[in-house]
Motif scaffolding. Structure first.
Motif, PDB file in Angstrom:
ATOM      1  N   GLY A  73       0.815  -1.214   0.000  1.00  0.00           N
ATOM      2  CA  GLY A  73       0.000   0.000   0.000  1.00  0.00           C
ATOM      3  C   GLY A  73       0.846   1.260   0.000  1.00  0.00           C
ATOM      4  O   GLY A  73       0.531   2.239  -0.686  1.00  0.00           O
ATOM      5  N   LEU A  74       1.945   1.253   0.750  1.00  0.00           N
ATOM      6  CA  LEU A  74       2.824   2.426   0.801  1.00  0.00           C
ATOM      7  C   LEU A  74       3.602   2.605  -0.497  1.00  0.00           C
ATOM      8  O   LEU A  74       3.829   3.733  -0.942  1.00  0.00           O
ATOM      9  N   ALA A  75       4.013   1.508  -1.117  1.00  0.00           N
ATOM     10  CA  ALA A  75       4.891   1.594  -2.284  1.00  0.00           C
ATOM     11  C   ALA A  75       4.156   1.846  -3.595  1.00  0.00           C
ATOM     12  O   ALA A  75       4.774   2.311  -4.556  1.00  0.00           O
ATOM     13  N   LEU A  76       2.864   1.561  -3.667  1.00  0.00           N
ATOM     14  CA  LEU A  76       2.155   1.624  -4.942  1.00  0.00           C
ATOM     15  C   LEU A  76       2.251   2.995  -5.606  1.00  0.00           C
ATOM     16  O   LEU A  76       2.612   3.108  -6.775  1.00  0.00           O
ATOM     17  N   LEU A  77       1.953   4.052  -4.915  1.00  0.00           N
ATOM     18  CA  LEU A  77       1.973   5.394  -5.496  1.00  0.00           C
ATOM     19  C   LEU A  77       3.122   6.254  -4.974  1.00  0.00           C
ATOM     20  O   LEU A  77       3.162   7.451  -5.249  1.00  0.00           O
ATOM     21  N   ALA A  78       4.058   5.671  -4.246  1.00  0.00           N
ATOM     22  CA  ALA A  78       5.161   6.447  -3.661  1.00  0.00           C
ATOM     23  C   ALA A  78       5.968   7.243  -4.689  1.00  0.00           C
ATOM     24  O   ALA A  78       6.363   8.380  -4.398  1.00  0.00           O
ATOM     25  N   PRO A  79       6.226   6.743  -5.898  1.00  0.00           N
ATOM     26  CA  PRO A  79       6.988   7.552  -6.853  1.00  0.00           C
ATOM     27  C   PRO A  79       6.339   8.893  -7.197  1.00  0.00           C
ATOM     28  O   PRO A  79       7.033   9.821  -7.606  1.00  0.00           O
ATOM     29  N   LEU A  80       5.027   9.020  -7.010  1.00  0.00           N
ATOM     30  CA  LEU A  80       4.379  10.305  -7.259  1.00  0.00           C
ATOM     31  C   LEU A  80       4.923  11.386  -6.332  1.00  0.00           C
ATOM     32  O   LEU A  80       4.963  12.559  -6.708  1.00  0.00           O
ATOM     33  N   GLY A  81       5.349  11.010  -5.135  1.00  0.00           N
ATOM     34  CA  GLY A  81       5.889  11.972  -4.185  1.00  0.00           C
ATOM     35  C   GLY A  81       7.144  12.652  -4.670  1.00  0.00           C
ATOM     36  O   GLY A  81       7.471  13.758  -4.238  1.00  0.00           O
ATOM     37  N   VAL A  82       7.863  12.014  -5.586  1.00  0.00           N
ATOM     38  CA  VAL A  82       9.083  12.591  -6.143  1.00  0.00           C
ATOM     39  C   VAL A  82       8.831  13.155  -7.545  1.00  0.00           C
ATOM     40  O   VAL A  82       9.299  14.243  -7.881  1.00  0.00           O
ATOM     41  N   LEU A  83       8.078  12.420  -8.354  1.00  0.00           N
ATOM     42  CA  LEU A  83       7.901  12.815  -9.754  1.00  0.00           C
ATOM     43  C   LEU A  83       7.035  14.067  -9.915  1.00  0.00           C
ATOM     44  O   LEU A  83       7.302  14.884 -10.793  1.00  0.00           O
ATOM     45  N   LEU A  84       6.015  14.218  -9.100  1.00  0.00           N
ATOM     46  CA  LEU A  84       5.154  15.398  -9.243  1.00  0.00           C
ATOM     47  C   LEU A  84       5.890  16.710  -8.987  1.00  0.00           C
ATOM     48  O   LEU A  84       5.733  17.651  -9.770  1.00  0.00           O
ATOM     49  N   PRO A  85       6.717  16.842  -7.926  1.00  0.00           N
ATOM     50  CA  PRO A  85       7.478  18.092  -7.780  1.00  0.00           C
ATOM     51  C   PRO A  85       8.489  18.311  -8.908  1.00  0.00           C
ATOM     52  O   PRO A  85       8.741  19.454  -9.293  1.00  0.00           O
ATOM     53  N   LEU A  86       9.057  17.239  -9.447  1.00  0.00           N
ATOM     54  CA  LEU A  86      10.001  17.396 -10.547  1.00  0.00           C
ATOM     55  C   LEU A  86       9.309  17.882 -11.810  1.00  0.00           C
ATOM     56  O   LEU A  86       9.861  18.688 -12.556  1.00  0.00           O
ATOM     57  N   ILE A  87       8.109  17.390 -12.056  1.00  0.00           N
ATOM     58  CA  ILE A  87       7.380  17.796 -13.256  1.00  0.00           C
ATOM     59  C   ILE A  87       6.941  19.254 -13.169  1.00  0.00           C
ATOM     60  O   ILE A  87       6.893  19.952 -14.169  1.00  0.00           O
ATOM     61  N   SER A  88       6.660  19.721 -11.950  1.00  0.00           N
ATOM     62  CA  SER A  88       6.211  21.107 -11.804  1.00  0.00           C
ATOM     63  C   SER A  88       7.282  22.093 -12.234  1.00  0.00           C
ATOM     64  O   SER A  88       6.975  23.231 -12.551  1.00  0.00           O
ATOM     65  N   GLY A  89       8.538  21.663 -12.254  1.00  0.00           N
ATOM     66  CA  GLY A  89       9.592  22.530 -12.756  1.00  0.00           C
ATOM     67  C   GLY A  89      10.364  23.274 -11.698  1.00  0.00           C
ATOM     68  O   GLY A  89      11.322  23.955 -11.995  1.00  0.00           O
ATOM     69  N   ARG A  90       9.958  23.174 -10.458  1.00  0.00           N
ATOM     70  CA  ARG A  90      10.660  23.883  -9.394  1.00  0.00           C
ATOM     71  C   ARG A  90      10.853  22.984  -8.192  1.00  0.00           C
ATOM     72  O   ARG A  90       9.975  22.232  -7.832  1.00  0.00           O
ATOM     73  N   ILE A  91      11.998  23.124  -7.589  1.00  0.00           N
ATOM     74  CA  ILE A  91      12.226  22.537  -6.277  1.00  0.00           C
ATOM     75  C   ILE A  91      12.558  23.725  -5.397  1.00  0.00           C
ATOM     76  O   ILE A  91      13.650  24.260  -5.445  1.00  0.00           O
ATOM     77  N   THR A  92      11.589  24.169  -4.632  1.00  0.00           N
ATOM     78  CA  THR A  92      11.703  25.412  -3.884  1.00  0.00           C
ATOM     79  C   THR A  92      12.334  25.180  -2.525  1.00  0.00           C
ATOM     80  O   THR A  92      11.858  24.355  -1.762  1.00  0.00           O
ATOM     81  N   PRO A  93      13.391  25.938  -2.191  1.00  0.00           N
ATOM     82  CA  PRO A  93      14.056  25.706  -0.915  1.00  0.00           C
ATOM     83  C   PRO A  93      13.431  26.417   0.279  1.00  0.00           C
ATOM     84  O   PRO A  93      13.736  26.089   1.398  1.00  0.00           O
ATOM     85  N   SER A  94      12.582  27.399   0.084  1.00  0.00           N
ATOM     86  CA  SER A  94      12.041  28.131   1.230  1.00  0.00           C
ATOM     87  C   SER A  94      11.010  27.286   1.968  1.00  0.00           C
ATOM     88  O   SER A  94      10.292  26.488   1.378  1.00  0.00           O
ATOM     89  N   ALA A  95      10.925  27.479   3.289  1.00  0.00           N
ATOM     90  CA  ALA A  95      10.075  26.634   4.138  1.00  0.00           C
ATOM     91  C   ALA A  95       8.585  26.716   3.791  1.00  0.00           C
ATOM     92  O   ALA A  95       7.941  25.677   3.669  1.00  0.00           O
ATOM     93  N   PRO A  96       7.976  27.902   3.642  1.00  0.00           N
ATOM     94  CA  PRO A  96       6.537  27.916   3.332  1.00  0.00           C
ATOM     95  C   PRO A  96       6.225  27.245   1.992  1.00  0.00           C
ATOM     96  O   PRO A  96       5.247  26.525   1.875  1.00  0.00           O
ATOM     97  N   ALA A  97       7.076  27.461   1.008  1.00  0.00           N
ATOM     98  CA  ALA A  97       6.831  26.845  -0.297  1.00  0.00           C
ATOM     99  C   ALA A  97       7.052  25.337  -0.237  1.00  0.00           C
ATOM    100  O   ALA A  97       6.415  24.583  -0.958  1.00  0.00           O
ATOM    101  N   ALA A  98       7.968  24.893   0.628  1.00  0.00           N
ATOM    102  CA  ALA A  98       8.198  23.455   0.772  1.00  0.00           C
ATOM    103  C   ALA A  98       6.967  22.776   1.351  1.00  0.00           C
ATOM    104  O   ALA A  98       6.597  21.681   0.918  1.00  0.00           O
ATOM    105  N   TRP A  99       6.332  23.403   2.313  1.00  0.00           N
ATOM    106  CA  TRP A  99       5.117  22.817   2.896  1.00  0.00           C
ATOM    107  C   TRP A  99       3.973  22.828   1.898  1.00  0.00           C
ATOM    108  O   TRP A  99       3.179  21.893   1.840  1.00  0.00           O
ATOM    109  N   SER A 100       3.874  23.879   1.095  1.00  0.00           N
ATOM    110  CA  SER A 100       2.806  23.898   0.093  1.00  0.00           C
ATOM    111  C   SER A 100       3.076  22.860  -0.992  1.00  0.00           C
ATOM    112  O   SER A 100       2.145  22.254  -1.516  1.00  0.00           O
ATOM    113  N   SER A 101       4.344  22.628  -1.327  1.00  0.00           N
ATOM    114  CA  SER A 101       4.686  21.579  -2.282  1.00  0.00           C
ATOM    115  C   SER A 101       4.288  20.214  -1.737  1.00  0.00           C
ATOM    116  O   SER A 101       3.737  19.380  -2.458  1.00  0.00           O
ATOM    117  N   LEU A 102       4.555  19.983  -0.450  1.00  0.00           N
ATOM    118  CA  LEU A 102       4.166  18.716   0.181  1.00  0.00           C
ATOM    119  C   LEU A 102       2.649  18.570   0.186  1.00  0.00           C
ATOM    120  O   LEU A 102       2.123  17.494  -0.119  1.00  0.00           O
TER     121      LEU A 102
END
Length: 188
Positions: A73-102
């Protein structure tokens, strides 16, 4: 050199975004094949709409069976947790944006999981399980928390190394025309 956008966001190159999109499409096709193909069983399980009931039953079945069911159950969709932020085009280092990305990634994972559950109602031999949606969403969040901060740190390090050393100016004095300009301003 890539331009730094407002909010100190590290922009991901287009080739990485394209590769992430292709990997996401392949992963979703695999998930669809695993979860939406009909099962040839003489009976169909009842739908589980009580949260944590399936997890409790897996834990009662023994530690090996519980680890298998919960891990799936944990592994089935786990790659979405990495691929979706990469597709968005930004990996934001600031704390508020990191929480909104999560939060965005978790919401997308939950929507995909619930969508799969709804589609399973029309597939013979498959039944809706709310625990699978909970575990899938938790897997997306755990993968995001485990990998994306490391990607952010790596991206920041590579940007710092590619920019080189900061030039040092020992002394900055007044320009040669400052006396002339100040005299011109006094005349007016």
């Amino acid at each position: 050199m890539q331009r730094q956008e407002a909010g100190h966001s590290a922009v991901i190159p287009l080739r990485h975004r394209t590769l992430s999109g292709a990997l996401l499409a392949a992963h979703l096709l695999l998930v669809g094949w695993l979860t939406l193909r009909p099962l040839d069983v003489p009976w169909a399980a009842a739908a589980n709409l009580t949260p944590l009931e399936g997890i409790r039953a897996a834990l009662e079945a023994g530690p090996v069976e519980a680890a298998r069911r919960i891990g799936e159950g944990l592994a089935l969709l786990a790659p979405l947790g990495v691929l979706l932020p990469l597709i968005s085009g930004r990996i934001t280092p600031s704390a508020p944006a990191a929480w909104s990305s999560l939060a965005r990634t978790a919401a997308a994972g939950a929507l995909v999981s619930v969508g799969i559950g709804m589609l399973q109602t029309a597939v013979p031999g498959r039944a809706v399980d709310i625990d699978s949606a909970l575990l899938n969403t938790a897997g997306v969040v755990l993968a995001h928390l485990a990998v994306v901060p490391a990607l952010r740190a790596r991206r920041r390090r590579s940007r710092i190394l590619s920019q080189g050393a900061t030039p040092r100016i020992t002394r900055v004095g007044l320009g040669p025309w400052t006396d002339v300009l100040s005299a011109v301003q006094r005349e007016y």
